[in-house]
Design a protein around this motif. Sequence first.
Motif, PDB file in Angstrom:
ATOM      1  N   ARG A  59     -30.247 -37.975   3.450  1.00 32.18           N
ATOM      2  CA  ARG A  59     -29.215 -39.006   3.670  1.00 32.18           C
ATOM      3  C   ARG A  59     -29.860 -40.381   3.870  1.00 32.18           C
ATOM      4  O   ARG A  59     -29.345 -41.393   3.388  1.00 32.18           O
ATOM      5  CB  ARG A  59     -28.342 -38.646   4.862  1.00 32.18           C
ATOM      6  CG  ARG A  59     -27.432 -37.448   4.636  1.00 32.18           C
ATOM      7  CD  ARG A  59     -26.310 -37.393   5.668  1.00 32.18           C
ATOM      8  NE  ARG A  59     -25.507 -36.193   5.539  1.00 32.18           N
ATOM      9  CZ  ARG A  59     -24.513 -36.042   4.666  1.00 32.18           C
ATOM     10  NH1 ARG A  59     -24.212 -37.025   3.835  1.00 32.18           N
ATOM     11  NH2 ARG A  59     -23.826 -34.919   4.622  1.00 32.18           N
ATOM     12  N   THR A  96     -17.775 -39.209   1.358  1.00 30.80           N
ATOM     13  CA  THR A  96     -18.363 -37.985   1.906  1.00 30.80           C
ATOM     14  C   THR A  96     -17.359 -37.218   2.751  1.00 30.80           C
ATOM     15  O   THR A  96     -17.224 -35.986   2.627  1.00 30.80           O
ATOM     16  CB  THR A  96     -19.607 -38.328   2.746  1.00 30.80           C
ATOM     17  OG1 THR A  96     -20.572 -38.975   1.919  1.00 30.80           O
ATOM     18  CG2 THR A  96     -20.225 -37.066   3.339  1.00 30.80           C
ATOM     19  N   ILE A  97     -16.626 -37.924   3.603  1.00 34.97           N
ATOM     20  CA  ILE A  97     -15.625 -37.262   4.439  1.00 34.97           C
ATOM     21  C   ILE A  97     -14.461 -36.751   3.587  1.00 34.97           C
ATOM     22  O   ILE A  97     -13.984 -35.625   3.778  1.00 34.97           O
ATOM     23  CB  ILE A  97     -15.107 -38.222   5.529  1.00 34.97           C
ATOM     24  CG1 ILE A  97     -16.251 -38.641   6.470  1.00 34.97           C
ATOM     25  CG2 ILE A  97     -13.978 -37.578   6.328  1.00 34.97           C
ATOM     26  CD1 ILE A  97     -16.841 -37.523   7.281  1.00 34.97           C
ATOM     27  N   LEU A 100     -14.702 -33.397   1.899  1.00 27.71           N
ATOM     28  CA  LEU A 100     -14.739 -32.196   2.736  1.00 27.71           C
ATOM     29  C   LEU A 100     -13.414 -31.448   2.731  1.00 27.71           C
ATOM     30  O   LEU A 100     -13.286 -30.403   3.370  1.00 27.71           O
ATOM     31  CB  LEU A 100     -15.109 -32.577   4.172  1.00 27.71           C
ATOM     32  CG  LEU A 100     -16.498 -33.193   4.354  1.00 27.71           C
ATOM     33  CD1 LEU A 100     -16.688 -33.671   5.802  1.00 27.71           C
ATOM     34  CD2 LEU A 100     -17.585 -32.193   3.982  1.00 27.71           C
ATOM     35  N   GLU A 301     -23.512 -36.249   9.175  1.00 25.60           N
ATOM     36  CA  GLU A 301     -24.030 -34.893   9.023  1.00 25.60           C
ATOM     37  C   GLU A 301     -23.272 -33.919   9.917  1.00 25.60           C
ATOM     38  O   GLU A 301     -22.911 -32.815   9.487  1.00 25.60           O
ATOM     39  CB  GLU A 301     -25.524 -34.880   9.349  1.00 25.60           C
ATOM     40  CG  GLU A 301     -26.209 -33.556   9.124  1.00 25.60           C
ATOM     41  CD  GLU A 301     -26.350 -33.164   7.663  1.00 25.60           C
ATOM     42  OE1 GLU A 301     -26.797 -32.032   7.405  1.00 25.60           O
ATOM     43  OE2 GLU A 301     -26.019 -33.982   6.771  1.00 25.60           O
ATOM     44  N   THR A 304     -19.807 -33.246   8.618  1.00 24.90           N
ATOM     45  CA  THR A 304     -19.862 -32.370   7.442  1.00 24.90           C
ATOM     46  C   THR A 304     -19.868 -30.898   7.845  1.00 24.90           C
ATOM     47  O   THR A 304     -19.233 -30.062   7.184  1.00 24.90           O
ATOM     48  CB  THR A 304     -21.121 -32.696   6.610  1.00 24.90           C
ATOM     49  OG1 THR A 304     -21.049 -34.044   6.148  1.00 24.90           O
ATOM     50  CG2 THR A 304     -21.253 -31.767   5.418  1.00 24.90           C
ATOM     51  N   HIS A 305     -20.551 -30.566   8.935  1.00 24.95           N
ATOM     52  CA  HIS A 305     -20.674 -29.156   9.336  1.00 24.95           C
ATOM     53  C   HIS A 305     -19.600 -28.721  10.316  1.00 24.95           C
ATOM     54  O   HIS A 305     -19.326 -27.510  10.430  1.00 24.95           O
ATOM     55  CB  HIS A 305     -22.060 -28.917   9.926  1.00 24.95           C
ATOM     56  CG  HIS A 305     -23.163 -29.149   8.943  1.00 24.95           C
ATOM     57  ND1 HIS A 305     -23.330 -28.386   7.810  1.00 24.95           N
ATOM     58  CD2 HIS A 305     -24.144 -30.090   8.902  1.00 24.95           C
ATOM     59  CE1 HIS A 305     -24.372 -28.831   7.122  1.00 24.95           C
ATOM     60  NE2 HIS A 305     -24.875 -29.873   7.765  1.00 24.95           N
TER      61      HIS A 305
END
Length: 505
Positions: A59, A96-97, A100, A301, A304-305
């Motif tokens: 990243r 990125t969000i 998801l 990060e 994301t998880h």
Amino acid sequence: MYRLLPLVALSSLAGASIIPQQPLAGSSNPEAPLISDSKELVSSSALEAHITKENLLKRAKQLYKIAEEGAPEYNHPTRVIGSQGHISTIDYIYSTIADLGDYYEISNQTFDAVVGNVFEWRLVLGDTEPESVLPFSLTPPTKNKDAVFGPLVLVANDGCDESDFPSEVNGAIAFIKRGVCPFGQKSALAGKAGAIAAVIYNNERGSVSGTLGEPSKYHVATFGISNEDAEPYIEKLEKGKIIPSSAYMDAIVSKAPTTNIIAQTKGGDPENCVMLGGHSDSVAEGPGINDDGSGSLSLLEIATHLVNYKVNNCVRFAWWAGEEEGLLGSDYYVSQLSEDENLKIRLFMDYDMLASPNYAYQIYNATNAVNPTGSEELRNLYIDYYESHGVNYTFIPFDGRSDYDAFIKHGIPGGGIATGAEGIKTKEEAEMFGGKAGDWYDPCYHQLCDTVDNLALDAWVLNTKLVSHSVATYAASFEGFPKRTGITARASSELSLYHGPKLVM
């Protein structure tokens, strides 16, 4: 190039309602949305296990490529607000969000931010140029962006009242001592008195520079010099000697729209939110991969998880714009909260600079005595984590230097961790954490060298796991954590020297 997704218009970001679904199993709030029972409840050990050096480094390398998009305008990589580097940073976070799936409600909050840039400057007092001279942030230029000439005139007291400025300041360069009131107030009073420029000299050893803050039509081009450089001039002026001087400042101050990004879990009790944030912008001088690429990427990060787990309390991630210009994004966000929305935020955690190369593990010394109740409990969570991992830590002032400031001033418990900026590592800290005593914690702070090579990966991984622990702990339960009862802050009445990373007084 990242895909820029449509951003959601928002009048009050925290007020964006989540459509109630079915009650969350085990939740005390019947309106809480349902998260599939096929997912296990988030835990610290599970969330921390996702954090790896490889993913964080990947990243960081991507963020540096984004910063390079600012080079055509600034001649070097940067992610300062208004630059293409920052626009693409916002795009990267949002995309990125959004990729998801539907785990988060993602929205933006656009506001006008004050931006400034100083291109060239020169200050000559008598027949010399002070070695310590620095321009203030958000200073206007000299008239017509040209050199101006006039005598240096000593201002009485601290330059905080109109009566401190003698009539001789008109058409002259005001010479003002630092202290008591904000730099912007001193500059504005100088301008009102007819000064063509202002020089603020330090009231303690060392050079001085900061920000004038919110622009005023009375501000004049403003420089800072050290106390040591100022002393010979003060002595001459007090003896009645005339010091012909000149000042030159090529600078701009303007307003430009920028954007906060907020992502809130659709699951979890929306009346009890865990909130955390980092800032998405850098200074104009560099790419900001540690400041605050490290914090903002840790949040990305973890977000994301987190989608792999259900939460009992909602989790709200924030990426602030304009932190480097004076906490503009977080200030604006909190100012738009209604009392009801304010009370839904049980605590705010600030994560700014988590990977300084000459690091110390720093915890904001947020106590309940002078901050909203709950701040000390959050501080103790960080202490317990470091101690349980056999890691040394140290306390740092909770003094308004980062985005927690508006939250604690509006009654929301706050705290956070960091690894250090331009502060000097002591001999004792070198024994505690390793590294080099006498050097800055981050020798590339606010500089061009704040690149991927400026990251202490071991500190970054450990701190990202600690951030994961803080999220998982409160997303699962607020048991034992003080309840919010109102928005009045218990805060010190003393003015802070900082509002953001730059001195304000």
